[in-house]
Design a protein around this motif. Sequence first.
Motif, PDB file in Angstrom:
ATOM      1  N   MET A   1      -7.872  -3.197   7.657  1.00 45.39           N
ATOM      2  CA  MET A   1      -8.137  -2.077   6.788  1.00 45.39           C
ATOM      3  C   MET A   1      -8.451  -0.814   7.596  1.00 45.39           C
ATOM      4  O   MET A   1      -8.042   0.264   7.228  1.00 45.39           O
ATOM      5  CB  MET A   1      -9.303  -2.447   5.867  1.00 45.39           C
ATOM      6  N   LYS A   2      -9.185  -0.978   8.696  1.00 43.96           N
ATOM      7  CA  LYS A   2      -9.527   0.177   9.536  1.00 43.96           C
ATOM      8  C   LYS A   2      -8.287   0.799  10.162  1.00 43.96           C
ATOM      9  O   LYS A   2      -8.208   2.013  10.325  1.00 43.96           O
ATOM     10  CB  LYS A   2     -10.515  -0.232  10.630  1.00 43.96           C
ATOM     11  N   ARG A   3      -7.318  -0.044  10.543  1.00 45.60           N
ATOM     12  CA  ARG A   3      -6.088   0.491  11.143  1.00 45.60           C
ATOM     13  C   ARG A   3      -5.323   1.349  10.152  1.00 45.60           C
ATOM     14  O   ARG A   3      -4.817   2.410  10.508  1.00 45.60           O
ATOM     15  CB  ARG A   3      -5.189  -0.646  11.616  1.00 45.60           C
ATOM     16  N   LEU A   4      -5.242   0.870   8.908  1.00 47.41           N
ATOM     17  CA  LEU A   4      -4.545   1.638   7.888  1.00 47.41           C
ATOM     18  C   LEU A   4      -5.252   2.964   7.624  1.00 47.41           C
ATOM     19  O   LEU A   4      -4.615   4.013   7.523  1.00 47.41           O
ATOM     20  CB  LEU A   4      -4.439   0.821   6.597  1.00 47.41           C
ATOM     21  N   GLN A   5      -6.549   2.926   7.532  1.00 42.70           N
ATOM     22  CA  GLN A   5      -7.321   4.148   7.310  1.00 42.70           C
ATOM     23  C   GLN A   5      -7.139   5.120   8.471  1.00 42.70           C
ATOM     24  O   GLN A   5      -6.943   6.320   8.267  1.00 42.70           O
ATOM     25  CB  GLN A   5      -8.794   3.818   7.126  1.00 42.70           C
ATOM     26  N   TYR A   6      -7.171   4.617   9.703  1.00 44.48           N
ATOM     27  CA  TYR A   6      -6.978   5.468  10.878  1.00 44.48           C
ATOM     28  C   TYR A   6      -5.592   6.102  10.856  1.00 44.48           C
ATOM     29  O   TYR A   6      -5.437   7.296  11.122  1.00 44.48           O
ATOM     30  CB  TYR A   6      -7.174   4.653  12.156  1.00 44.48           C
ATOM     31  N   PHE A   7      -4.561   5.305  10.537  1.00 47.04           N
ATOM     32  CA  PHE A   7      -3.205   5.834  10.500  1.00 47.04           C
ATOM     33  C   PHE A   7      -3.077   6.932   9.456  1.00 47.04           C
ATOM     34  O   PHE A   7      -2.516   7.998   9.726  1.00 47.04           O
ATOM     35  CB  PHE A   7      -2.195   4.727  10.200  1.00 47.04           C
ATOM     36  N   ILE A   8      -3.589   6.685   8.279  1.00 45.70           N
ATOM     37  CA  ILE A   8      -3.460   7.670   7.204  1.00 45.70           C
ATOM     38  C   ILE A   8      -4.200   8.953   7.547  1.00 45.70           C
ATOM     39  O   ILE A   8      -3.699  10.050   7.336  1.00 45.70           O
ATOM     40  CB  ILE A   8      -3.946   7.076   5.871  1.00 45.70           C
ATOM     41  N   ALA A  12      -0.519  10.430   9.206  1.00 46.10           N
ATOM     42  CA  ALA A  12       0.304  10.594   8.011  1.00 46.10           C
ATOM     43  C   ALA A  12       0.630  12.062   7.771  1.00 46.10           C
ATOM     44  O   ALA A  12      -0.094  12.766   7.081  1.00 46.10           O
ATOM     45  CB  ALA A  12      -0.372   9.975   6.800  1.00 46.10           C
ATOM     46  N   PHE A  13       1.673  12.515   8.357  1.00 43.37           N
ATOM     47  CA  PHE A  13       2.267  13.838   8.182  1.00 43.37           C
ATOM     48  C   PHE A  13       1.459  14.991   8.748  1.00 43.37           C
ATOM     49  O   PHE A  13       2.027  15.950   9.206  1.00 43.37           O
ATOM     50  CB  PHE A  13       2.578  14.117   6.712  1.00 43.37           C
ATOM     51  N   GLY A  14       0.164  14.979   8.699  1.00 40.71           N
ATOM     52  CA  GLY A  14      -0.652  16.049   9.249  1.00 40.71           C
ATOM     53  C   GLY A  14      -0.696  17.309   8.410  1.00 40.71           C
ATOM     54  O   GLY A  14      -0.990  18.387   8.917  1.00 40.71           O
TER      55      GLY A  14
END
Length: 72
Positions: A1-8, A12-14
């Motif tokens: 879950m932390k990896r997904l949150q970090y990626f987003i 995620a587009f910036g």
Amino acid sequence: MKRLQYFIETQAFGVCAMLGEKLGIASSSIRLSFIYLSFLTIGSPVIIYLMLAFWINMQKSLRRERNTVWDL
């Protein structure tokens, strides 16, 4: 879950980060406003967000393809 949150939040587009830099506002407040507006207007800011993400990616790809005079 932390990896997904970090990626987003970071990759995620910036769009929110770019808007925050241009306007001098914290990107977290811009993210929250996008979320609140999405709930209030039934998702129309999501379309704006995706259009801005497309525009940012187009600018990045155009900058990468530029050649200098010394590349000949």
